[in-house]
Design a protein around this motif. Structure first.
Motif, PDB file in Angstrom:
ATOM      1  N   GLY A  31      -2.681   8.128  -6.142  1.00  0.00           N
ATOM      2  CA  GLY A  31      -2.367   6.706  -6.083  1.00  0.00           C
ATOM      3  C   GLY A  31      -2.003   6.230  -4.694  1.00  0.00           C
ATOM      4  O   GLY A  31      -1.454   5.149  -4.534  1.00  0.00           O
ATOM      5  N   ILE A  32      -2.326   7.024  -3.690  1.00  0.00           N
ATOM      6  CA  ILE A  32      -1.950   6.627  -2.330  1.00  0.00           C
ATOM      7  C   ILE A  32      -2.919   7.253  -1.336  1.00  0.00           C
ATOM      8  O   ILE A  32      -3.371   8.367  -1.526  1.00  0.00           O
ATOM      9  N   CYS A  33      -3.251   6.513  -0.285  1.00  0.00           N
ATOM     10  CA  CYS A  33      -4.110   7.069   0.753  1.00  0.00           C
ATOM     11  C   CYS A  33      -3.233   7.725   1.821  1.00  0.00           C
ATOM     12  O   CYS A  33      -2.033   7.482   1.885  1.00  0.00           O
ATOM     13  N   PRO A  34      -3.803   8.564   2.673  1.00  0.00           N
ATOM     14  CA  PRO A  34      -2.989   9.322   3.626  1.00  0.00           C
ATOM     15  C   PRO A  34      -2.103   8.470   4.533  1.00  0.00           C
ATOM     16  O   PRO A  34      -0.928   8.785   4.709  1.00  0.00           O
ATOM     17  N   GLY A  35      -2.617   7.406   5.094  1.00  0.00           N
ATOM     18  CA  GLY A  35      -1.805   6.586   5.987  1.00  0.00           C
ATOM     19  C   GLY A  35      -0.622   5.961   5.285  1.00  0.00           C
ATOM     20  O   GLY A  35       0.505   5.975   5.775  1.00  0.00           O
ATOM     21  N   ALA A  36      -0.871   5.424   4.118  1.00  0.00           N
ATOM     22  CA  ALA A  36       0.210   4.803   3.358  1.00  0.00           C
ATOM     23  C   ALA A  36       1.185   5.833   2.807  1.00  0.00           C
ATOM     24  O   ALA A  36       2.350   5.519   2.559  1.00  0.00           O
ATOM     25  N   ALA A  37       0.731   7.069   2.618  1.00  0.00           N
ATOM     26  CA  ALA A  37       1.642   8.117   2.137  1.00  0.00           C
ATOM     27  C   ALA A  37       2.769   8.344   3.134  1.00  0.00           C
ATOM     28  O   ALA A  37       3.936   8.474   2.756  1.00  0.00           O
ATOM     29  N   TYR A  38       2.439   8.358   4.406  1.00  0.00           N
ATOM     30  CA  TYR A  38       3.478   8.531   5.424  1.00  0.00           C
ATOM     31  C   TYR A  38       4.387   7.304   5.487  1.00  0.00           C
ATOM     32  O   TYR A  38       5.590   7.426   5.657  1.00  0.00           O
ATOM     33  N   ALA A  39       3.818   6.132   5.313  1.00  0.00           N
ATOM     34  CA  ALA A  39       4.619   4.910   5.331  1.00  0.00           C
ATOM     35  C   ALA A  39       5.568   4.857   4.139  1.00  0.00           C
ATOM     36  O   ALA A  39       6.653   4.286   4.230  1.00  0.00           O
ATOM     37  N   SER A  40       5.174   5.479   3.033  1.00  0.00           N
ATOM     38  CA  SER A  40       6.023   5.412   1.846  1.00  0.00           C
ATOM     39  C   SER A  40       7.308   6.213   2.004  1.00  0.00           C
ATOM     40  O   SER A  40       8.264   6.001   1.252  1.00  0.00           O
TER      41      SER A  40
ATOM     42  N   TRP B 207       4.602  15.662  -2.590  1.00  0.00           N
ATOM     43  CA  TRP B 207       3.598  16.480  -3.267  1.00  0.00           C
ATOM     44  C   TRP B 207       2.190  16.097  -2.815  1.00  0.00           C
ATOM     45  O   TRP B 207       1.351  16.960  -2.563  1.00  0.00           O
ATOM     46  N   ALA B 208       1.933  14.806  -2.710  1.00  0.00           N
ATOM     47  CA  ALA B 208       0.617  14.346  -2.264  1.00  0.00           C
ATOM     48  C   ALA B 208       0.379  14.732  -0.809  1.00  0.00           C
ATOM     49  O   ALA B 208      -0.722  15.162  -0.441  1.00  0.00           O
ATOM     50  N   VAL B 209       1.397  14.592   0.041  1.00  0.00           N
ATOM     51  CA  VAL B 209       1.249  14.958   1.453  1.00  0.00           C
ATOM     52  C   VAL B 209       1.015  16.462   1.581  1.00  0.00           C
ATOM     53  O   VAL B 209       0.168  16.907   2.367  1.00  0.00           O
ATOM     54  N   ALA B 210       1.730  17.259   0.795  1.00  0.00           N
ATOM     55  CA  ALA B 210       1.506  18.708   0.811  1.00  0.00           C
ATOM     56  C   ALA B 210       0.073  19.019   0.384  1.00  0.00           C
ATOM     57  O   ALA B 210      -0.586  19.875   0.986  1.00  0.00           O
ATOM     58  N   GLY B 211      -0.423  18.317  -0.624  1.00  0.00           N
ATOM     59  CA  GLY B 211      -1.808  18.499  -1.056  1.00  0.00           C
ATOM     60  C   GLY B 211      -2.802  18.151   0.032  1.00  0.00           C
ATOM     61  O   GLY B 211      -3.826  18.817   0.196  1.00  0.00           O
ATOM     62  N   MET B 212      -2.499  17.096   0.814  1.00  0.00           N
ATOM     63  CA  MET B 212      -3.386  16.717   1.926  1.00  0.00           C
ATOM     64  C   MET B 212      -3.454  17.824   2.967  1.00  0.00           C
ATOM     65  O   MET B 212      -4.537  18.168   3.457  1.00  0.00           O
ATOM     66  N   PHE B 213      -2.296  18.383   3.309  1.00  0.00           N
ATOM     67  CA  PHE B 213      -2.274  19.454   4.303  1.00  0.00           C
ATOM     68  C   PHE B 213      -2.974  20.711   3.789  1.00  0.00           C
ATOM     69  O   PHE B 213      -3.739  21.344   4.524  1.00  0.00           O
TER      70      PHE B 213
ATOM     71  N   MET C  91       0.814  -1.197   0.000  1.00  0.00           N
ATOM     72  CA  MET C  91       0.000   0.000   0.000  1.00  0.00           C
ATOM     73  C   MET C  91       0.855   1.257   0.000  1.00  0.00           C
ATOM     74  O   MET C  91       0.336   2.325  -0.227  1.00  0.00           O
ATOM     75  N   ALA C  92       2.133   1.143   0.263  1.00  0.00           N
ATOM     76  CA  ALA C  92       3.010   2.314   0.295  1.00  0.00           C
ATOM     77  C   ALA C  92       3.577   2.635  -1.081  1.00  0.00           C
ATOM     78  O   ALA C  92       4.312   3.589  -1.216  1.00  0.00           O
ATOM     79  N   ARG C  93       3.222   1.864  -2.094  1.00  0.00           N
ATOM     80  CA  ARG C  93       3.714   2.115  -3.446  1.00  0.00           C
ATOM     81  C   ARG C  93       2.536   2.522  -4.328  1.00  0.00           C
ATOM     82  O   ARG C  93       1.627   1.720  -4.572  1.00  0.00           O
ATOM     83  N   PRO C  94       2.524   3.758  -4.814  1.00  0.00           N
ATOM     84  CA  PRO C  94       1.383   4.247  -5.604  1.00  0.00           C
ATOM     85  C   PRO C  94       1.043   3.380  -6.809  1.00  0.00           C
ATOM     86  O   PRO C  94      -0.133   3.227  -7.145  1.00  0.00           O
TER      87      PRO C  94
ATOM     88  N   GLY D   9       9.253   5.745   4.386  1.00  0.00           N
ATOM     89  CA  GLY D   9      10.174   4.721   4.867  1.00  0.00           C
ATOM     90  C   GLY D   9      10.827   3.913   3.762  1.00  0.00           C
ATOM     91  O   GLY D   9      11.885   3.336   3.960  1.00  0.00           O
ATOM     92  N   ILE D  10      10.199   3.860   2.595  1.00  0.00           N
ATOM     93  CA  ILE D  10      10.804   3.149   1.469  1.00  0.00           C
ATOM     94  C   ILE D  10      11.458   4.119   0.489  1.00  0.00           C
ATOM     95  O   ILE D  10      11.827   3.745  -0.613  1.00  0.00           O
ATOM     96  N   GLY D  11      11.580   5.383   0.910  1.00  0.00           N
ATOM     97  CA  GLY D  11      12.289   6.365   0.099  1.00  0.00           C
ATOM     98  C   GLY D  11      11.500   6.968  -1.036  1.00  0.00           C
ATOM     99  O   GLY D  11      12.070   7.446  -2.005  1.00  0.00           O
ATOM    100  N   ASN D  12      10.212   6.979  -0.945  1.00  0.00           N
ATOM    101  CA  ASN D  12       9.358   7.540  -1.989  1.00  0.00           C
ATOM    102  C   ASN D  12       9.195   9.042  -1.745  1.00  0.00           C
ATOM    103  O   ASN D  12       8.167   9.494  -1.257  1.00  0.00           O
ATOM    104  N   TRP D  13      10.206   9.826  -2.069  1.00  0.00           N
ATOM    105  CA  TRP D  13      10.188  11.257  -1.781  1.00  0.00           C
ATOM    106  C   TRP D  13       9.234  12.058  -2.661  1.00  0.00           C
ATOM    107  O   TRP D  13       8.725  13.079  -2.209  1.00  0.00           O
ATOM    108  N   PRO D  14       8.942  11.660  -3.905  1.00  0.00           N
ATOM    109  CA  PRO D  14       7.955  12.421  -4.683  1.00  0.00           C
ATOM    110  C   PRO D  14       6.562  12.448  -4.036  1.00  0.00           C
ATOM    111  O   PRO D  14       5.743  13.297  -4.377  1.00  0.00           O
TER     112      PRO D  14
END
Length: 125
Positions: free
Chosen positions: A76-85, A95-101, A1-4, A87-92
């Motif tokens: 391609g990602i829900c809020p909880g999994a966005a934070y988990a991603s 943008w989605a996390v900024a959009g959530m905030f 779930m951490a991979r879009p 941890g796997i180095g998904n820095w792009p």
């Protein structure tokens, strides 16, 4: 779930593996709530009364669900999994996390304006 790309494949019905993840989580949560509300008199962490919180089904629930679903589908990602991603180095995903905030802030501002305007003008005593 951490991979879009996995989430997008699920939403396009190409890979239904997340159905088992979400289904398993829903079953465990449902059983836990069913047992806990019958056997516990207080919440384990807060000590408050342990009850299910219900929310009425109204326009805000529908609009929120549509916005959440659209954001999930676009990013391609829900809020909880966005934070988990992170941890796997998904820095792009920043943008989605900024959009959530930004969306949460905009929604809070809009709801406070609506509440202020529906309260009417203040009158002096």
């Amino acid at each position: 779930m951490a991979r879009p790309e996995v989430v997008l494949n699920f939403l396009q019905f190409d890979d239904l593996g997340l159905l088992f993840v979400m289904g398993g989580a829903a079953v465990v949560t449902g059983i836990t709530f069913a047992i806990a509300t019958k056997t516990l008199d207080r919440a384990p962490l807060t000590g408050r009364e342990y009850l299910r919180r219900t929310k009425s089904f109204d326009r805000n629930v529908v609009v929120g669900g549509v916005v959440f679903g659209a954001g999930w589908g676009i990013s391609g990602i829900c809020p909880g999994a966005a934070y988990a991603s992170f941890g796997i180095g998904n820095w792009p995903i920043l943008w989605a996390v900024a959009g959530m905030f930004i969306g949460a802030y905009a929604q809070g501002r809009l709801r406070s304006r609506i509440a202020d305007s529906s309260a009417g003008p203040a009158t002096a005593d």
